[in-house]
Design an enzyme around this catalytic site. Structure first.
Site, PDB file in Angstrom:
ATOM      1  N   GLY A 116       0.744  -1.213   0.035  1.00  0.00           N
ATOM      2  CA  GLY A 116       0.098  -0.157   0.128  1.00  0.00           C
ATOM      3  C   GLY A 116       0.795   1.288  -0.018  1.00  0.00           C
ATOM      4  O   GLY A 116       1.964   1.120  -0.333  1.00  0.00           O
ATOM      5  N   HIS A 171       2.402   4.504  -5.191  1.00  0.00           N
ATOM      6  CA  HIS A 171       2.820   5.490  -6.063  1.00  0.00           C
ATOM      7  C   HIS A 171       3.068   5.189  -7.278  1.00  0.00           C
ATOM      8  O   HIS A 171       2.575   3.709  -7.727  1.00  0.00           O
ATOM      9  CB  HIS A 171       4.042   6.114  -5.332  1.00  0.00           C
ATOM     10  N   HIS A 209       4.387   1.607  -8.057  1.00  0.00           N
ATOM     11  CA  HIS A 209       3.288   0.578  -7.999  1.00  0.00           C
ATOM     12  C   HIS A 209       2.483   0.560  -9.049  1.00  0.00           C
ATOM     13  O   HIS A 209       2.346  -0.755 -10.007  1.00  0.00           O
ATOM     14  CB  HIS A 209       2.449   0.591  -6.744  1.00  0.00           C
TER      15      HIS A 209
HETATM   16  P1  AMP Z   1       5.809  -2.398  -1.666  1.00  0.00           P
HETATM   17  O1  AMP Z   1       4.661  -2.090  -1.498  1.00  0.00           O
HETATM   18  O2  AMP Z   1       7.175  -1.590  -1.440  1.00  0.00           O
HETATM   19  O3  AMP Z   1       5.977  -3.915  -0.852  1.00  0.00           O
HETATM   20  O4  AMP Z   1       6.204  -2.821  -3.244  1.00  0.00           O
HETATM   21  C1  AMP Z   1       5.325  -3.640  -4.108  1.00  0.00           C
HETATM   22  C2  AMP Z   1       6.025  -3.880  -5.605  1.00  0.00           C
HETATM   23  O5  AMP Z   1       6.262  -2.792  -6.031  1.00  0.00           O
HETATM   24  C3  AMP Z   1       7.240  -4.554  -5.228  1.00  0.00           C
HETATM   25  O6  AMP Z   1       7.559  -5.531  -6.439  1.00  0.00           O
HETATM   26  C4  AMP Z   1       8.439  -3.431  -5.354  1.00  0.00           C
HETATM   27  O7  AMP Z   1       9.621  -3.660  -5.968  1.00  0.00           O
HETATM   28  C5  AMP Z   1       7.429  -2.452  -6.518  1.00  0.00           C
HETATM   29  N1  AMP Z   1       8.049  -1.201  -6.123  1.00  0.00           N
HETATM   30  C6  AMP Z   1       8.234  -0.585  -5.222  1.00  0.00           C
HETATM   31  N2  AMP Z   1       8.923   0.849  -5.494  1.00  0.00           N
HETATM   32  C7  AMP Z   1       8.935   0.675  -6.837  1.00  0.00           C
HETATM   33  C8  AMP Z   1       9.579   1.677  -7.891  1.00  0.00           C
HETATM   34  N3  AMP Z   1       9.944   2.652  -7.517  1.00  0.00           N
HETATM   35  N4  AMP Z   1       9.520   1.147  -9.151  1.00  0.00           N
HETATM   36  C9  AMP Z   1       9.180   0.022  -9.600  1.00  0.00           C
HETATM   37  N5  AMP Z   1       8.480  -0.878  -8.776  1.00  0.00           N
HETATM   38  C10 AMP Z   1       8.626  -0.591  -7.430  1.00  0.00           C
END
Ligand code: AMP
Length: 282
Positions: free
Chosen positions: A31, A34, A37
């Site tokens: 969650g 941005h 995601h």
């Molecule tokens: P998180 O919510 O941080 O657990 O991330 C969920 C998914 O989004 C994971 O696969 C992350 O690697 C991906 N993600 C997070 N930040 C970025 C970003 N800046 N660019 C691309 N993918 C992202």
């Protein structure tokens, strides 16, 4: 967009969609969404018929209880963003839904050396927690393709390893890192930076660009030390900055100038722990 809070309901819904021949893409998140995601949602939309996103702040992957307590939450806004991105299904479980009494939370995943380097070294137990939640989520969602971000480079490799351990057949697609205009990798944690910290935080991507621009074959120690100094000059408290092999994340101190490698950083800006990485090719 359909929103499910209970696993039994989403399992039944997805089963019907599968029977109807729908190919599904899954984007698991914690969650505070941005554009990073959303880039995964877009990619999943372009390659599958039905995009499932999950939002679950997984307690078992936080080695620091304060980090868990401080993790940003903005579910209402997340739902709006997902609606706008035309995500088809959102899974929004609570902790008991993912870890009901009776589900074995002590299961150990044999991840080998991958879990003891880099993030694993500084966040003991983190990747066991990541595997625990992914094991559950994959069992519930059973997607055709899982979409992950390169931002969490080591996590992508851990999940690939998990798939081979559990013989999960879903495909994995790793999507590029989305960045702010000044280069800072997008992250939910960026919201916790105050304006001064936010400005200094760009030091992390400047450091990685510096490495990419100045790397030559041969010994890397001097370059990595210069990179450390750039991070320190931006007031980062460094957990690690390392060059490593892309396949097993083994730390390297020299480069042949040909093999693809990755440089990974984890560092604190104030109380906020940021990670970033850059892949270097010849
Ligand atoms: P998180 O919510 O941080 O657990 O991330 C969920 C998914 O989004 C994971 O696969 C992350 O690697 C991906 N993600 C997070 N930040 C970025 C970003 N800046 N660019 C691309 N993918 C992202």
């Amino acid at each position: 967009m359909y929103i499910f809070k209970h696993s039994a309901d989403i399992i039944a819904y997805l089963q019907r969609q599968r029977k109807a021949g729908s190919k599904s893409g899954f984007v698991p998140t914690m969650g505070a969404l941005h554009q990073g995601h959303l880039s995964l949602i877009d990619k999943a939309k372009s390659e599958t018929d039905m995009v499932v996103c999950s939002i679950f702040v997984n307690p078992t992957q936080f080695n620091d209880p304060r980090d868990y307590a401080m993790y940003p939450k903005s579910v209402e806004n997340d739902v709006l963003m997902l609606e706008r991105a035309e995500c088809n299904v959102l899974f929004l479980p609570d902790v008991l839904e993912i870890y009901p009494p009776g589900v074995n939370t002590k299961k150990h995943y044999a991840l080998g050396e991958l879990e003891s380097v880099l993030e694993g070294k500084y966040r003991p137990g983190h990747f066991q927690g990541v595997c625990r939640v992914m094991d559950r989520l994959m069992d519930i969602i059973k997607p055709d393709v899982l979409f992950l971000g390169q931002k969490d480079f080591q996590q992508c490799m851990i999940i690939k390893k998990l798939f081979s351990l559990l013989e999960i057949k879903s495909g994995i697609e790793i999507c590029p890192i989305e960045r702010e205009v000044d280069g800072l990798a997008m992250s939910s944690r960026n919201r916790r930076l105050d304006p001064t910290e936010r400005e200094k935080a760009t030091g992390i991507c400047k450091t990685l660009s510096f490495v990419k621009e100045n790397i030559h074959s041969g010994n890397l120690d001097k370059l990595i030390e210069e990179a450390r100094q750039i991070l320190l000059s931006h007031d980062f408290k460094i957990d690690y900055i390392e060059a490593a092999t892309v396949d097993r994340l083994q730390s390297i101190s020299s480069w042949d100038g040909k093999t693809e490698i990755v440089v990974l950083v984890a560092a604190y800006m104030g109380e906020v722990r940021l990670i970033d990485n850059i892949v270097i090719t010849a």
